[in-house]
Design a protein around this motif. Structure first.
Motif: not given
Ligand code: MRU
Length: 357
Positions: A249-250, A49, A86
């Motif tokens: 972002n997340k 991920r 995804r």
């Molecule tokens: O759902 P995920 O764990 O794939 O989400 C990851 C994130 O949101 C990270 O902050 C994002 O990919 C930046 S990582 C370099």
């Protein structure tokens, strides 16, 4: 920086082993990927991920698929399968398009080898980009520490944007690792990142291995910490950045950005330029992944007998809604730390960056 990386080439250099991130921090296990199905499953279940790592894994997945069917039809059906894993991180699409542009003009028999070569190149390029992001970010942290006149810089991050989300270094964590290596005293507030706990599980694990001081906090405490003057800056990663500088972002990032703005705390996003989607004019164009609500209504971890368990939170019958990402408008972002330097978050900064690419 670390003795590990998130994805390594296997001994034949024609496949990869990944760290199964669903087992961290409890177990460190490598998993070999040897079929298109295995690659797709690893991305969709989040064994791998993080935007950059998703893209590079998908590139190797496409190359692997070409070993058994290198026709144009085979190429497109493998690409579609990987794209469907995804929806939000644009690096997935970017990496697959990059492989396509190198491979499709070739005759069928040469495609698989060329695709592996391209995937290996993307992997190396990511390591280099993240290291550069780290250097630019380190100097920002150094200046901030001088400005604050503090003994230790307090940096907050969200989710995991460390080397587990890339290959090495990470994006948001790269400046922290570089600062730590340079002897700049940094402490990291790690927000747990419900529902999948990438902060509490992955970022904490990474920082502990690297010897960087950190403290895990509940997502809901972050505004309070900022209001109390306990945070000097926030650095997060990005899954997709729009051409106007809006950052996806997340989930939970937006709330941190709002709180940072209200408390005059610099809020940076660290990202390789591969994360910018020039086709998205604003954040509103970015597709937001909505994941199974079971992730929200349950939690997994190790019990006292060291058995890995998933347990239900609360009673049965609750409905849940689980968007995995949110959009932080560019006006809340102090700057974008890229491999090409610090970019102003906004249409002007992004269009200057685009013309230099
Ligand atoms: O759902 P995920 O764990 O794939 O989400 C990851 C994130 O949101 C990270 O902050 C994002 O990919 C930046 S990582 C370099």
């Amino acid at each position: 920086m670390t003795d590990l990386c998130s994805l390594r080439l296997n001994s034949h250099r024609s496949g990869v082993d990944i760290i199964d991130q669903t087992l961290l921090p409890h177990r460190l296990e490598w998993l070999g990927l040897d079929s298109l199905e295995a690659y797709c499953e690893s991305i969709s279940t989040m064994r791998v991920r993080g935007a950059p790592l998703i893209g590079i894994t998908a590139a190797f997945g496409l190359a692997t698929a070409l070993l058994s069917d290198s026709t144009t039809g085979g190429f497109h059906s493998a690409k579609e399968a990987l794209l469907a894993t995804r929806p939000t991180a644009v690096n997935l699409q970017w990496a697959l398009e990059t492989v396509a542009s190198h491979v499709l003009p070739l005759e069928d028999s040469k495609r698989a080898a060329a695709a592996f070569e391209c995937a290996r190149f993307l992997r190396e390029q990511d390591i280099d980009s993240c290291s550069r992001i780290g250097e630019f970010g380190r100097s920002i942290l150094q200046d901030l520490l001088l400005d604050r006149g503090a003994e230790q810089l307090q940096v907050m991050t969200h989710c995991n944007a460390g080397w587990l989300a890339t290959i090495e270094w990470g994006t948001a964590l790269a400046p922290i690792y570089k600062a730590h290596e340079a002897g700049i005293p940094v402490h990291v507030w790690v927000s747990e990142t419900r529902p999948r706990n990438q902060g509490a599980f992955l970022t904490a694990w990474e920082l502990q291995r690297a010897g960087v001081p950190y403290t895990v906090v509940a997502d809901n405490s972050c505004g309070h910490l900022m209001q109390q003057g306990m945070v000097d800056c926030v650095i997060v990663g990005s899954d997709r950045t729009a051409a106007n500088g809006d950052v996806c972002n997340k989930i939970g990032t937006y709330l941190k950005a709002l709180s940072a703005k209200a408390n005059s705390i610099p809020f940076y996003t660290a990202l390789p330029t591969s994360t910018i989607d020039w086709c998205c004019n604003t954040g509103a164009d970015i597709p937001i992944e909505v994941r199974d609500s079971g992730e929200l209504l349950s939690i997994s971890g190790m019990d006292e007998a060291e058995t890995f368990r998933r347990v239900r939170l609360g009673g049965t019958g609750s409905r849940g809604h689980n968007p995995a990402f949110d959009i932080t408008p560019a006006e809340l972002v102090t700057g974008l730390i890229t491999e090409l330097g610090l970019i102003e978050a906004g249409s002007a900064g992004l269009s200057r960056l685009r013309s230099s690419l």
